[in-house]
Design an enzyme around this catalytic site. Sequence first.
Site, short mmCIF file in Angstrom:
data_model
loop_
_atom_site.label_atom_id
_atom_site.label_comp_id
_atom_site.label_asym_id
_atom_site.label_seq_id
_atom_site.Cartn_x
_atom_site.Cartn_y
_atom_site.Cartn_z
CG ASP A 188 -1.91 1.02 1.37
OD1 ASP A 188 -2.29 1.57 0.33
OD2 ASP A 188 -2.35 1.29 2.50
CD GLU A 233 -0.34 5.53 -3.72
OE1 GLU A 233 0.22 5.72 -2.63
OE2 GLU A 233 -1.14 4.61 -3.94
CG ASP A 251 -8.30 4.50 0.41
OD1 ASP A 251 -8.21 3.25 0.50
OD2 ASP A 251 -7.46 5.27 0.91
O1 MIG Z 1 -3.60 5.88 5.00
O2 MIG Z 1 -3.59 0.61 5.81
O3 MIG Z 1 -5.95 2.21 0.54
O4 MIG Z 1 -6.92 -0.06 1.82
O5 MIG Z 1 -6.86 -0.05 4.63
C1 MIG Z 1 -4.43 4.79 4.77
C2 MIG Z 1 -4.73 1.37 5.98
C3 MIG Z 1 -3.61 3.56 4.50
C4 MIG Z 1 -4.92 2.96 2.56
C5 MIG Z 1 -5.42 1.79 1.78
C6 MIG Z 1 -6.46 1.04 2.56
C7 MIG Z 1 -5.88 0.59 3.88
C8 MIG Z 1 -5.34 1.80 4.65
N1 MIG Z 1 -4.33 2.51 3.83
#
Ligand code: MIG
Length: 820
Positions: free
Chosen positions: A428, A431, A504
């Site tokens: 995650d 980016e 999200d």
């Molecule tokens: O700042 O890990 O898109 O699926 O549950 C949020 C927590 C960070 C973003 C991800 C989401 C995940 C969440 N993450």
Amino acid sequence: MESQNDKKEEIGDLIEKEQEIQHLNNPVDISIKPIVKQYLGAVKKVKKEGNRFYFSDGDARVEIRVVSDDIIRVRLAPHGVFLDDFSYAVPEVDQKVSVFKMQEHDDHYTVSTHAVTCKIEKANFHISFHDNITNLVMVDEPNSMHWEENVDFGGYYIFATKKCHPEENFFGLGDKSGNFNLRGRRFVNWNTDAYSYGWNQDPLYRTIPFYIGLHNQAAYGIFFDNTFKSYFDFGSEDVNKTSFWSDGGELQYYYIHGPHMMDVVKRYASLTGTHPMPPKWTLGYQQCRWSYYPESKVRDIAKNFRDRKIPCDAIYLDIDYMDGYRCFTWNKKYFSDPRKMIKDLSDDGFKTVVMIDPGIKVDDDYWVFKEGKEKRFFCRRSDDYYMEGHVWPGRCQFPDFTNPKVRAWWGNLYKEFVDMGVAGFWNDMNEPAVFGSGTFPNDVRHNYDGYRGSHRKAHNVYGMQMVRSTYEGLKKLMRNKRPFTITRAGYAGMQRFASVWTGDNIATWEHLKIGNIQCQRLSVSGVPFCGTDIGGFSGEPDGELFTRWIQLGTFSPFMRAHSAGDTAEREPWSFGEFFEDINRKFIELRYRLMPYLYSVFWEHHRYGFPILRPLVMLEQENISNSFRQDEFTYGDKLLICPVLEQGAISRKVYLPKGSWYNFWTNEVLIGENEYTVEAKIDSMPIFVRAGSVIPEYPVMQYVDEKAITEVALNIYHSDYEVNSYMYEDHGDTFAYEQDIYLEKRFTVKGDNSQLKVIQRSDGLYTPNYELYACNVAGLKFQVKKIIVDNKEIKEFFTDDKHILHFKCNKNFTEIQISSL
Ligand code: MIG
């Protein structure tokens, strides 16, 4: 000074080489003048080098490279010297070409293969691509290729402009929100953490600078392989123009010939790769939440699935399983014995998937940080200061995943988790996302596999290289087992390493629509293994919305429910028994269709077909399909018409050419027509192409729960011949790369008095079951006789829904069902 001389020498060299060119028009002044020129002049020289042709206006050079019979690459060097030819998206540029040639004509040159001709006008350097049979496909605007110097960073801002035909439509670009047809819009590619994004919001998480243009019934593709911030305009600024441009790098694009969209998509896959076969369990239903903890909660969720008999293959642990959000650690208060928990879950058929973020906590007592710091593996600013930013763990540094050494190191960090039995990894925030500033500053330096660059160049590939490091590390650690990874950010070609989810989203009906289109768009942009957060990440769905989302999700290649931590519980049973029963029915359907879904994945992996296919791809000659965006086929046999409106009990569907069976009632409808069909909450319109053979497994609580003793073959009568494929293998190894798989082809054709099914097999794998249970729909006659390979089958019956049932050996070559 030195570089000036270098350049002079290089250009001198080139000019010397170009003395041998086949077509020298004018002698050229070779002295270097400070030229502030932004456009290409007239073509003055041409040179051939293997499959590459160089056209020069005396200063700038354009390379036309014949990549394959149907792909031609164009590159521009504003002052004659090309940049290093390196791409994260395209591992190998050259493919097989049968024949190609260059010819000079009065006012233009042509470079052609047997399918396509690239025309270069002498006077103004306009480039166009022509189908050898139908002629026109894509044409440059005047001064199409141009550039502007970038004083701060060096290099150029680069631009290309093409003609946009009056009825031309555009598709692709992967990760975009809004309508499937991109015509009339402008986009930017800059990987962005887009929490709770909206309809038409841009940019989002991923960059895929590839689009398909479709006009006069012919499609072509452009892949602008450029990792800098890039832009696309599809007739937005000027209805007659399509342009793409970028903040840096080389003006380089692939023209991908059609004329069918399917050709374009498959050829794009031949450049950037396909997804490897996934572990079979990853096609099962997966349950996620931010976050399931402590351990007792995880066990409780698992128990609920099994007690309620709702199939499920995976449970996810989001960031809270970690110790203070430190990657590769456990919060021992919540999870005192993770190894035991993972083992118990696994004994009960659940795989454990965990989150790993790129931000590494600045903490000298934390081994990952210490190692990364000592090895100088974290990103640095231009003056060598640490790149620091705040994310979940607090102050963090970030590995430079564009460095192969860093990727090898990071890939190996998963070792302990793999040994513990963690079955999948979720990357995650890559980016990369940073609290406050959004992402890294532009001056951060990256190794870029030796072709160094600033963050301007590396930003859009950072996430892809992170998940690549994860995938490649796991592949080593798991020996011959297939890794499972999922990534949020990515760049063209990411499909070689990971599945994706669309980030999200929000629990709204609008987002159900957005997700439906987004997955189709990712599919035609080379990313097959995709899905949305079922139910919506933020906000609260009601039972109806959640159930409609489960129904759509049943036909998302990646099927996972996920929700943010501040929302109410979000499992298939959270909305009461009424909805729970429907959710179960659809999740069961997913497991019943498992052999079909798996076979479709193979068609992607092996042949480059997208898994989801939008209507316009099925019937591109019907221009109104360019705007029909809420139906798609899964593979080419099942037409899915998700219900996207609150309170709907029916919906309008369009059926493409051919005959289609209503999946639920077996009613046959004729294509190229619109119908209104029933769509009560416990149902969703699904149609099966006439002539299909859809293999089916018994319902299981998780993939491979039970040994398969027989496979059902659902056979749909057809008057015209139709082929179907079934693929089988071990399900979790790479043995398929050594041909240890079985690919079966079924051919169905019938008339008013008989139906014939022929089976052919290819490959070295032998499944354990012996029998097929055949269920034949749509027979137009009273069955008298069934002959399988010259032997009559005596046991058969037709049920009250007019389905014929009988069993036969799985190795049959021909079934003949007749009225005589
Ligand atoms: O700042 O890990 O898109 O699926 O549950 C949020 C927590 C960070 C973003 C991800 C989401 C995940 C969440 N993450």
